[in-house]
Design an enzyme around this catalytic site. Structure first.
Site, short mmCIF file in Angstrom:
data_model
loop_
_atom_site.label_atom_id
_atom_site.label_comp_id
_atom_site.label_asym_id
_atom_site.label_seq_id
_atom_site.Cartn_x
_atom_site.Cartn_y
_atom_site.Cartn_z
N LEU A 1 33.12 35.10 35.38
CA LEU A 1 33.83 36.29 34.89
C LEU A 1 33.92 36.25 33.37
CD1 LEU A 1 36.77 36.56 37.45
CD2 LEU A 1 34.44 37.47 37.60
N GLY B 1 34.92 27.45 40.97
CA GLY B 1 35.69 27.01 39.81
C GLY B 1 36.74 28.06 39.53
N GLY B 2 37.50 27.91 38.43
CA GLY B 2 38.57 28.85 38.12
C GLY B 2 38.12 30.29 38.22
N ASP B 3 37.07 30.66 37.45
CA ASP B 3 36.59 32.03 37.50
C ASP B 3 35.07 32.06 37.72
OD1 ASP B 3 35.93 30.95 35.10
OD2 ASP B 3 36.43 32.71 33.89
N GLU B 4 34.60 31.06 38.50
CA GLU B 4 33.16 30.98 38.81
C GLU B 4 32.93 31.17 40.30
OE1 GLU B 4 30.73 27.73 37.21
OE2 GLU B 4 32.51 27.24 36.01
#
Lengths: 341, 195
Positions: free
Chosen positions: A201, A241-244
């Site tokens: 993102l 992942g956090g924003d993956e």
């Protein structure tokens, strides 16, 4: 054991109480006495004077229970009710005075069936008979088994739920890294072609910083919804992942089609996402690779390459998709993104 | 404590007062889980915590809760299997009373690890009986009173039951049989399919 000589002097009532499943006949096979439980089972109104074979039948081998046949078969007899062969007995026949026979019966292992078919009660068994204890045990055992079965079902359900949790990202409900690894390993193992899309993102950190983590979580759930809607049920969407995010498309080897899907995802994620009246603005950068690009596809390698294409997208100004390609003349297979926009 | 006891308390509370009450009890007792499993073993302190929580939630004395539990065990359709197993004890209520001493052994035939309260039966003559119960749960005699009351109904016998406190032999329950065939009672077939 008893003293020789004098008659024991038991009357018919005593016989009925001691042996409710007895039958006595004279030398010509006419019934002279029947125990009350056997009478109840036979269902006949007139028993005295009937022939034994009207009440009982021999089994193993099957034959009419004539007085001659009963005399011929020595030892324990296998018998059944003449009127209801499903009710079986073990019997013992002994000679009685005047050439007659005296039979005493007990239910074999089929007792539960006999009890069910003929509505027998505690009073139908001699007080010394262990049959009622056996019925009790059968029932207690099946109650215990029912409990065990339902415990097993609950444990199985809990196991499946735990396995599901182990493969699911709790925040978004998408699959997690572990599920992704399993899926890629399975596809490679089966030799199936697939497309791989790595999504990162853009501006997500700003959403968190400006609107708080609750807004960030809301955005991630909205992204997950878009990813689910833009993929088929057979595709896999994972948050890694956090924003993956990583998408796997089994059976898809068409680069142009993957790029179209990626553009559609970028377009949808570039629209502002509402969170409690505030507009959260993000977009997405995407890198794509195909298993068909490799002689022997490896999961780690493909993820690395999709990631490289993704960063080429980021460098090229975000909100775009790049297809992985080997840069010309680079024998090490060093990577560069190719903007196919 | 065998899970069967805890599960019995759980089913009684749930079937009689609803799932919400049971949830409130689990929270008050700080169980940390939503229900007991019949075939597992639990720390005895959990049973006490659940009984105390139930008495508080229901705003009823603990003894009354235990007595209602005993009645539930025989009369509720969800635990019909238990009523049937008890009815195997004998053809009449008095036969059944006499069979109670065998109950722990009978139970062990089916579940070897199950420790039922020890029951000691005495026929005092002229329809007066006494039952001493010694179990892991304080107040087990109240469960027995509730259970015997429901069993007497089941047999159609008219009885007076009383928890007469405790002595060195355990909790004492007195049974006065007024009429052994007061009403017709419920039918009991040896085959489970027929009831």
């Amino acid at each position: 054991m008893r003293a020789p000589g004098p008659d024991i002097g038991l009357g018919p009532e005593a016989l009925d109480r001691l042996m409710p499943l007895h039958l006595a006949c004279d030398a010509r096979g006419h019934v002279v006495s029947v125990g009350p439980t056997l009478a109840k089972l036979s269902g006949r109104r007139r028993l005295i004077g009937a022939q034994v074979q009207e009440i009982l039948a021999l089994r193993r081998p099957a034959a009419p229970a004539t007085v001659e046949a009963l005399r011929l078969r020595a030892g324990t007899l296998a018998l059944a009710l003449a009127t209801d062969p499903a009710v079986t007995f073990r019997g013992l026949a002994v000679p009685s005075a005047g050439g007659g026979l005296f039979l005493n019966l007990s239910f074999g292992i089929g007792v539960t069936e006999a009890v069910r078919r003929h509505s027998l009660t505690v009073e139908d068994f001699a007080a010394t008979d262990l049959t009622v204890e056996m019925l009790y045990l059968v029932e207690a055992k099946s109650a215990v088994m029912d409990e065990l079965r339902s415990l097993n079902q609950r444990l199985q359900g809990a196991r499946e739920a735990a396995e599901e949790r182990a493969l699911t990202d709790q925040l978004t409900g998408l699959r997690n890294r572990r599920a992704l690894d399993l899926q890629m390993k399975a596809l490679i193992g089966q030799g199936m072609v697939f497309g791989l899309m790595h999504i990162d993102l853009d501006f997500f950190k700003q959403v968190n910083d400006t609107h708080g983590h609750a807004a960030g979580d809301h955005v991630l759930r909205e992204v997950a919804r878009v990813l689910r809607e833009e993929t088929r049920a057979s595709d896999l969407a994972a948050r890694v992942g956090g924003d993956e995010f990583v998408l796997v498309f089994p059976g898809l080897a068409d680069a142009a089609r993957l790029v179209r899907i990626a553009r559609r995802i970028i377009a949808r994620l570039s629209r502002p996402i509402d969170y409690e009246g505030r507009a959260c603005r993000i977009s997405a950068s995407i890198g794509v690779t195909l298993s068909a690009y490799y002689d022997r596809p490896e999961a780690e390698r493909m993820l690395f390459d999709a990631d490289a294409a993704l960063y080429a997208s980021k460098r090229a100004g975000r909100a775009q998709v790049q297809l992985f390609t080997r840069s010309d003349g680079d024998t090490d297979g060093a990577l560069a993104g190719r903007d196919i926009a | 404590m065998h899970g069967l006891f805890n599960r019995a308390i759980q089913c009684f509370l749930r079937d009689t007062y609803g799932p919400a009450l049971w949830l409130a009890v689990t929270r008050r007792a700080q169980l940390g889980f939503e229900g007991f499993e019949t075939m597992l073993t639990y720390d005895p302190s959990l049973t006490e915590a659940v009984l105390a929580a139930a008495a508080t939630e229901l705003n009823r004395p603990r003894d009354t809760v235990l007595e209602d539990l005993g009645t539930y065990l025989v009369s509720h359709p969800n635990v019909e299997a238990l009523r049937r197993l008890l009815r195997f004890g004998g053809a009449s209520f008095v036969d059944f009373l006499y069979s109670l001493e065998d109950l722990p052994d009978r139970a062990r035939l089916a579940l070897p690890e199950l420790e039922l309260p020890a029951l000691e039966f005495a026929d005092l003559g002229e329809g007066h009986f006494r039952l001493r119960c010694r179990g892991h749960v304080r107040g087990i005699g109240h469960v027995v009173v509730g259970l015997l009351r429901a069993m007497a109904d089941d047999y159609g016998a008219l009885v007076l039951l009383d928890h007469a406190g405790s002595d060195s032999g355990g909790e004492v329950v007195t049974i006065d049989l007024l009429d052994h065939s007061h009403a017709s009672g419920r039918r009991f077939h040896l085959s489970a399919d027929l009831g």
